[in-house]
Design a protein around this motif. Structure first.
Motif, PDB file in Angstrom:
ATOM      1  N   ASP A   1     -16.434  -4.548  -3.682  1.00 58.84           N
ATOM      2  CA  ASP A   1     -16.158  -3.116  -3.745  1.00 58.84           C
ATOM      3  C   ASP A   1     -17.096  -2.380  -2.794  1.00 58.84           C
ATOM      4  O   ASP A   1     -18.245  -2.085  -3.139  1.00 58.84           O
TER       5      ASP A   1
ATOM      6  N   ASN B   1       1.989  -4.722   0.919  1.00 55.50           N
ATOM      7  CA  ASN B   1       1.686  -5.667  -0.157  1.00 55.50           C
ATOM      8  C   ASN B   1       0.594  -6.662   0.233  1.00 55.50           C
ATOM      9  O   ASN B   1       0.502  -7.750  -0.336  1.00 55.50           O
ATOM     10  N   GLY B   2      -0.209  -6.295   1.228  1.00 57.32           N
ATOM     11  CA  GLY B   2      -1.275  -7.191   1.669  1.00 57.32           C
ATOM     12  C   GLY B   2      -2.499  -7.111   0.767  1.00 57.32           C
ATOM     13  O   GLY B   2      -2.696  -6.147   0.018  1.00 57.32           O
ATOM     14  N   LEU B   3      -3.324  -8.121   0.836  1.00 56.66           N
ATOM     15  CA  LEU B   3      -4.554  -8.163   0.052  1.00 56.66           C
ATOM     16  C   LEU B   3      -5.610  -7.249   0.649  1.00 56.66           C
ATOM     17  O   LEU B   3      -5.614  -6.984   1.854  1.00 56.66           O
ATOM     18  N   THR B   4      -6.529  -6.797  -0.207  1.00 57.85           N
ATOM     19  CA  THR B   4      -7.657  -5.975   0.224  1.00 57.85           C
ATOM     20  C   THR B   4      -8.960  -6.658  -0.172  1.00 57.85           C
ATOM     21  O   THR B   4      -8.984  -7.567  -1.005  1.00 57.85           O
ATOM     22  N   TYR B   5     -10.044  -6.203   0.446  1.00 55.91           N
ATOM     23  CA  TYR B   5     -11.367  -6.735   0.115  1.00 55.91           C
ATOM     24  C   TYR B   5     -11.683  -6.489  -1.360  1.00 55.91           C
ATOM     25  O   TYR B   5     -12.265  -7.334  -2.035  1.00 55.91           O
ATOM     26  N   ALA B   6     -11.297  -5.323  -1.873  1.00 56.52           N
ATOM     27  CA  ALA B   6     -11.537  -5.009  -3.276  1.00 56.52           C
ATOM     28  C   ALA B   6     -10.823  -5.989  -4.197  1.00 56.52           C
ATOM     29  O   ALA B   6     -11.347  -6.412  -5.233  1.00 56.52           O
ATOM     30  N   GLN B   7      -9.577  -6.377  -3.817  1.00 54.06           N
ATOM     31  CA  GLN B   7      -8.850  -7.347  -4.629  1.00 54.06           C
ATOM     32  C   GLN B   7      -9.506  -8.714  -4.594  1.00 54.06           C
ATOM     33  O   GLN B   7      -9.352  -9.517  -5.511  1.00 54.06           O
TER      34      GLN B   7
ATOM     35  N   ASP C   1     -16.933   0.645  -1.778  1.00 51.12           N
ATOM     36  CA  ASP C   1     -17.227   1.991  -2.278  1.00 51.12           C
ATOM     37  C   ASP C   1     -18.393   1.970  -3.260  1.00 51.12           C
ATOM     38  O   ASP C   1     -19.237   2.879  -3.261  1.00 51.12           O
TER      39      ASP C   1
ATOM     40  N   GLY D   1       0.741  -4.955   6.740  1.00 50.45           N
ATOM     41  CA  GLY D   1      -0.102  -4.529   5.632  1.00 50.45           C
ATOM     42  C   GLY D   1       0.627  -4.262   4.349  1.00 50.45           C
ATOM     43  O   GLY D   1       0.003  -4.038   3.318  1.00 50.45           O
TER      44      GLY D   1
END
Length: 348
Positions: A16, A6-12, A18, A4
């Motif tokens: 969103d 420096n991994g990508l996130t759903y937000a990136q 949230d 994880g």
């Protein structure tokens, strides 16, 4: 599996979660005020429960309808005035349900966008709640889909789903006969149909949404965003009286295409165009766009948003009930032998 770092996130990726949760919390009070008998659950579950027995039905038949708002959305998005689009969404569904003889019970919405704007979405859904409350229909759930890359910035789309019920044997149309009276109920403007032509006429006229309305008060955009009229409560009152044999919601296709939908094979309709005057918005559209009368009558509602087919012996009483419920009732003509809609007089 990656650790994880420096991994990508759903937000990136543009979604969103949230913001979606914040929207659900924001709209819970709006949904709560639409609660009615039969409602069993609030927002947030995987599905919504509804108790038909608690709603007063003994041997119910369910009726479902779905619709959208069409390109009227474009005007709402461009002007930023999205507050009444939810009323349009509800009206397009529940006005159809009642034409089948059903009482609307509950409603679900689907809102899809590229990037969720919580304030914008909340205003839309609060409008949906307004439409539901005015129709006695519970807003029991829905879906907000954030789909990056699918929509241009600021754009969104809407769909609505309504379920109603009637007692077995109460479906409409029923018993429509030659000589039945046609009662038109006035519309509140273009409702949610014909807006591709509306937008083309505005373009031809060289006007912008913020310009003064040429057919009423306020701006052109505000005038064209007048919400679809909700006919449910008055029509349910008329149905309880008796003598209503059919109802036609005048949407895309106008009187020409929608009225025959409630007439049995071998029966048509005679409609007097002299019975009413074109509301200012339609007169302006016809003049500026050079739209012929037959095109007006099969593209727009032309001032008649609903037609009730009434037993001749009950027509006056039904008209009185609808008037007392706040509707403007226009005797349009009668059911005839033949097929289709025949017009007399002049649309003006």
């Amino acid at each position: 599996m990656s650790n994880g770092d420096n991994g990508l996130t759903y937000a990136q990726a543009g979604v969103d979660i949230d913001a979606g949760n914040a929207l659900v919390e924001r709209i819970k009070p709006a949904a709560k005020r639409t609660s009615r008998s039969g409602t069993m659950s609030g927002l947030g579950g995987f599905g919504a429960l509804f108790d038909l027995k608690d709603a007063g039905f003994n041997d119910p038949i369910l009726v479902a309808a779905t619709d959208g708002v069409g390109t009227k959305l474009r005007i709402g998005i461009d002007t930023g005035y999205v507050d009444t689009l939810g009323i349009d969404l509800v009206a397009m569904c529940v006005n159809d349900l009642v034409c089948q003889g059903a009482e609307p019970l509950f409603f679900l919405d689907y809102l899809a966008t590229g990037k969720l704007d919580v304030e914008q979405a909340a205003r839309v859904i609060e409008g949906i709640a307004d439409g539901c409350a005015a129709s006695g229909c519970a807003l029991v759930g829905g879906e907000t889909a954030e789909m990056p890359g699918m929509y241009h910035s600021g754009d969104f789309d809407l769909a609505g789903f309504a379920v109603g019920a009637m007692e077995r044997g109460a479906s409409l149309p029923n018993g429509v006969a030659e000589g039945d009276v046609l009662l038109g109920l006035a519309s509140d403007g273009c409702h949610s149909n014909g807006y591709s032509l509306v937008r083309r006429i505005v373009e031809v006229a060289g006007l912008s949404w913020g310009d003064a309305s040429p057919f009423g008060h306020g701006t052109l955009g505000e005038g064209l965003l007048a919400p679809t009229r909700l006919y449910v409560r008055p029509l349910l009152a008329a149905m309880r009286h008796g003598g209503v044999r059919g109802m036609a919601h005048i949407t895309g296709g106008g009187l020409t295409e929608n009225l025959p939908r409630v007439l049995p094979q071998g029966l048509g309709a005679q409609v007097s165009l002299d019975a009413w005057s074109l509301p200012p918005v339609f007169a302006w559209l016809a003049e500026v766009g050079g739209v012929a009368s037959d095109e007006m009558l099969k593209t727009f509602n032309a001032g008649i948003g609903m037609v009730v087919v009434a037993d001749p012996d009950q027509a006056d009483a039904i008209a009185t009930i609808l008037t007392d419920e706040g509707e403007t009732v226009i005797p349009l003509g009668h059911v005839t032998a033949g097929e289709g809609v025949a017009y007399s007089g002049t649309l003006k």
